[in-house]
Design a protein around this motif. Sequence first.
Motif, short mmCIF file in Angstrom:
data_model
loop_
_atom_site.label_atom_id
_atom_site.label_comp_id
_atom_site.label_asym_id
_atom_site.label_seq_id
_atom_site.Cartn_x
_atom_site.Cartn_y
_atom_site.Cartn_z
N MET A 222 52.39 48.10 35.30
CA MET A 222 52.11 47.78 36.84
C MET A 222 50.88 47.36 37.21
SD MET A 222 53.10 47.30 39.87
CE MET A 222 55.07 47.82 40.07
N LEU A 223 50.46 46.12 37.61
CA LEU A 223 49.07 45.83 37.94
C LEU A 223 48.91 45.88 39.38
CD1 LEU A 223 48.59 43.04 35.37
CD2 LEU A 223 48.03 45.27 35.15
N VAL B 73 52.19 39.70 41.95
CA VAL B 73 51.77 41.07 41.86
C VAL B 73 52.52 41.82 42.96
CG1 VAL B 73 49.72 42.44 42.30
CG2 VAL B 73 49.38 40.10 41.33
N LYS B 74 52.90 42.84 42.51
CA LYS B 74 53.96 43.86 43.28
C LYS B 74 53.02 44.85 44.30
CE LYS B 74 57.37 41.73 41.82
NZ LYS B 74 57.95 40.71 42.86
N ARG B 75 51.68 45.41 43.68
CA ARG B 75 50.94 45.94 44.56
C ARG B 75 49.73 45.57 45.02
NH1 ARG B 75 49.38 50.90 42.72
NH2 ARG B 75 50.03 52.18 44.46
N ILE B 76 49.02 45.84 46.21
CA ILE B 76 48.02 45.22 46.81
C ILE B 76 47.28 45.97 47.45
CG2 ILE B 76 47.02 43.16 47.94
CD1 ILE B 76 48.28 42.05 45.75
N GLU B 77 46.12 46.40 47.05
CA GLU B 77 45.26 46.95 48.18
C GLU B 77 44.27 45.93 48.84
OE1 GLU B 77 42.15 50.81 47.40
OE2 GLU B 77 41.57 48.93 46.54
N HIS C 286 46.80 38.63 31.18
CA HIS C 286 46.71 37.95 29.66
C HIS C 286 46.87 38.68 28.60
CE1 HIS C 286 44.93 35.46 26.61
NE2 HIS C 286 45.67 34.47 27.03
N MET C 287 46.07 39.75 28.38
CA MET C 287 46.04 40.70 27.48
C MET C 287 47.52 41.36 27.04
SD MET C 287 43.79 44.02 26.44
CE MET C 287 44.65 45.27 27.75
N PHE C 288 48.22 41.74 28.32
CA PHE C 288 49.27 42.30 28.11
C PHE C 288 50.29 41.17 27.58
CE2 PHE C 288 47.81 45.90 30.80
CZ PHE C 288 47.68 47.04 29.71
N TYR C 289 50.37 40.19 28.34
CA TYR C 289 51.22 39.10 28.01
C TYR C 289 51.11 38.60 26.59
CZ TYR C 289 53.10 34.31 28.22
OH TYR C 289 54.00 33.29 27.79
N ILE D 99 54.74 42.13 32.27
CA ILE D 99 54.09 42.49 33.52
C ILE D 99 54.92 41.55 34.42
CG2 ILE D 99 51.97 42.83 32.35
CD1 ILE D 99 51.32 39.81 32.63
N ASP D 100 54.49 41.85 36.02
CA ASP D 100 55.04 41.16 37.11
C ASP D 100 54.29 39.68 37.07
OD1 ASP D 100 57.34 42.51 37.68
OD2 ASP D 100 56.07 44.04 38.57
N PRO D 101 53.41 39.62 37.12
CA PRO D 101 52.55 38.33 37.73
C PRO D 101 52.79 37.10 36.84
CG PRO D 101 50.91 40.23 37.76
CD PRO D 101 52.05 40.57 37.02
N ASN D 102 52.95 35.93 37.28
CA ASN D 102 52.72 34.70 36.59
C ASN D 102 51.36 34.37 36.31
OD1 ASN D 102 52.45 31.57 36.66
ND2 ASN D 102 54.55 31.86 36.51
N LEU D 103 51.06 34.02 34.99
CA LEU D 103 49.58 33.92 34.51
C LEU D 103 49.13 32.57 35.04
CD1 LEU D 103 49.45 35.39 31.10
CD2 LEU D 103 47.75 35.81 33.01
#
Length: 301
Positions: A7-8, A40-44, A254-257, A263-267
């Motif tokens: 989770m990012l 991205v599923k969590r945003i501060e 990118h590293m995790f991909y 991961i959730d996000p589209n790079l």
Amino acid sequence: MIHEKVMLTDVTGRDGFQMEDWIETEEKIIIINEIIAAGVKRIEATSFVSPKAVPQLKDAKEVMKHINRENVNIIALIPNVKGAEFALESSVDEVNVVVSVSETHNRKNVKKSVDESLEGIIEIYRLVESAGKKVNVGLATTFGCPFEGIYEVNRVTEVMKKLTANGLSSFMLADTTGMANPLQVSNFIKSLKGAFPSTDLSLHLHNTRGMGLANILAGYHSGIRSFDASLGGIGGCPFAPGATGNVALEDVAHMFYQMNIPIDPNLTKLIRAAKKLEEVLGYKLPGQVMKAGLSTDLHQA
């Protein structure tokens, strides 16, 4: 081999924008919505802090009102009960509160002792929990302080004991000034997981000395599955000498991909958003992937 999903959490809207000159509210909303659109599923998103202390975030209510709220958890950082009330009025999903492990840094940051800050956090927790919202505690300078030096894990354990005894269970281990190294990160996490097995731990790392991704990978291999990052690597701490930005969100993704870790996000969309942010800010951002592209991109010979 099956890898566990990561989770990012993006902190551009708060940790990033607080270090910039004034950014127009409309531009903040556009950037945050681009990050959300990237998956991205969590945003501060912002902080309900005094405009005198952080004028860059004086538009917190407007930002909260106009960002996309679908399929995403929106978080606000709050410094006190009044900030918590404002955050709840804006229908946040979660709140972040921060206390420094360092007495010196805590006094420079919020003009309170660590114990005074802990009392305030417990009061905030009771209010926010009664409203059915989650409270996450950021432990600033977890791994060391530029005023007090590198820490042993027992420094963190003592702070967490006081908070877990009052019901708090979600903690962000923050390398506020980028002093951590991968071995230290691994050792801290193993110790804290052993001491507090019922807590949720995440990492908030800065790339001050270029070890951000290495520390994130050490965290992953030690069992952490939640990481903070900011678009383009912007951000920092205004009360810590030499504390440059967060680890770049698109670099972490990118590293995790590339490691086949879900991961959730589209790079591609994240890189597009980082380039848009660079246009808005008007200077070159430290993120690497936004410049070089994906490792899998091919070019004409």
